[in-house]
Design a protein around this motif. Sequence first.
Motif, PDB file in Angstrom:
ATOM      1  N   LYS A  15      32.994  47.433  51.352  1.00 27.56           N
ATOM      2  CA  LYS A  15      34.008  48.271  51.970  1.00 27.56           C
ATOM      3  C   LYS A  15      35.301  47.480  52.172  1.00 27.56           C
ATOM      4  N   PHE A  16      36.313  47.849  51.421  1.00 29.96           N
ATOM      5  CA  PHE A  16      37.633  47.250  51.566  1.00 29.96           C
ATOM      6  C   PHE A  16      38.554  48.247  52.249  1.00 29.96           C
ATOM      7  N   HIS A  25      46.987  44.666  45.539  1.00 26.48           N
ATOM      8  CA  HIS A  25      48.061  45.194  44.690  1.00 26.48           C
ATOM      9  C   HIS A  25      49.265  44.256  44.697  1.00 26.48           C
ATOM     10  N   LYS A  26      49.637  43.766  45.870  1.00 26.94           N
ATOM     11  CA  LYS A  26      50.777  42.853  45.979  1.00 26.94           C
ATOM     12  C   LYS A  26      50.506  41.557  45.223  1.00 26.94           C
ATOM     13  N   LEU A  27      49.330  41.000  45.446  1.00 28.10           N
ATOM     14  CA  LEU A  27      48.983  39.737  44.800  1.00 28.10           C
ATOM     15  C   LEU A  27      48.933  39.898  43.284  1.00 28.10           C
ATOM     16  N   SER A  55      45.612  48.661  41.694  1.00 24.35           N
ATOM     17  CA  SER A  55      45.936  49.306  42.962  1.00 24.35           C
ATOM     18  C   SER A  55      44.878  49.111  44.046  1.00 24.35           C
ATOM     19  N   ARG A  56      43.725  48.507  43.689  1.00 20.06           N
ATOM     20  CA  ARG A  56      42.659  48.328  44.678  1.00 20.06           C
ATOM     21  C   ARG A  56      41.873  47.066  44.375  1.00 20.06           C
ATOM     22  N   VAL A  57      41.144  46.578  45.366  1.00 18.66           N
ATOM     23  CA  VAL A  57      40.265  45.430  45.165  1.00 18.66           C
ATOM     24  C   VAL A  57      39.085  45.861  44.297  1.00 18.66           C
ATOM     25  N   PRO A  58      38.800  45.152  43.228  1.00 22.20           N
ATOM     26  CA  PRO A  58      37.653  45.536  42.381  1.00 22.20           C
ATOM     27  C   PRO A  58      36.328  45.316  43.125  1.00 22.20           C
ATOM     28  N   GLN A  59      35.353  46.127  42.816  1.00 25.11           N
ATOM     29  CA  GLN A  59      34.004  45.865  43.285  1.00 25.11           C
ATOM     30  C   GLN A  59      33.401  44.748  42.420  1.00 25.11           C
ATOM     31  N   ILE A 116      38.869  36.582  47.382  1.00 32.15           N
ATOM     32  CA  ILE A 116      38.416  37.362  46.231  1.00 32.15           C
ATOM     33  C   ILE A 116      39.468  37.418  45.120  1.00 32.15           C
ATOM     34  N   PHE A 117      40.736  37.324  45.462  1.00 30.03           N
ATOM     35  CA  PHE A 117      41.765  37.302  44.420  1.00 30.03           C
ATOM     36  C   PHE A 117      41.676  36.005  43.623  1.00 30.03           C
TER      37      PHE A 117
END
Length: 276
Positions: A15-16, A25-27, A55-59, A116-117
């Motif tokens: 859950k993000f 998205h910014k990074l 646009s979102r953090v990947p799972q 995570i990035f």
Amino acid sequence: MSHMIQNSCMRETIKFSAEDDLMWHKLYTKQFTNIQDKAFSIFLKKLKEFDLPVSRVPQLYEVSDKIYSATKWQVVPVSGLVEYNTYFSMLAERKFQSATNIRSECEEDLSKDPDIFHELFGHCTMLLSQEYADFMQEFAKFSLTLSELDRPLITRLIWFTTETGLIKTEAGTKIYGSSIMSSYAETLHSLKNTENIHKSFDIVNIFREPFRADILQRVYYVIEDIKQVYSLVQDPLNLITAMRVAREMGEYPPLFPVTHNKYSNIGHCVPLEVTA
């Protein structure tokens, strides 16, 4: 039975928050643009193939599926830093450990801890490369054979290659290290700051070089060809010999304020007379 069914626990949805997605998205957009003329070509090619969400953090299971299809590696979630044996044992099984948190706004351009990035954008991109993927597995297997005394030295080798390494190309010096690749600030700093020291790749010198992982680096090692890194594990005896030579020559003095926390690798090239 497919790897996805065998590892169903790895397919849990993380859950993000909306803020997490915004930070991703910014990074991503900022660093994707930043590295286009600074990253080495193989990374840029694999990043395009990776096609991560913007646009979102990947799972993690999404990322794992792509990497497994390419090189039979998987991504597994971890919380916090993982101790040496666990870390390299999992790499030896082609399991890459990823943090599940994303950095705070105050560390947007340089995160002290792997987030995570860093893990997905910086590291997992290269796991789509068969050469890199095979190298990481073999390097992990070798690392598990080392004594407690030698482990900090092999950590230096990883740090100054796959984390903060630079490479010479016909178009100039480029970045291939994942720690730099996932940091907007260090991408610029590593290539543009004239006070930095760019050293030619030398295993003995790397074993003598202390570092701090939580700051912008002063010293970077530059390879001529990525095969210089991939060929390291082809001659383990050479690495063992280089460690001994490094001990005979002694440490380089650190070019940064010394601390003794989890980010530091200081004074670990123990002289031979101490180990005799």
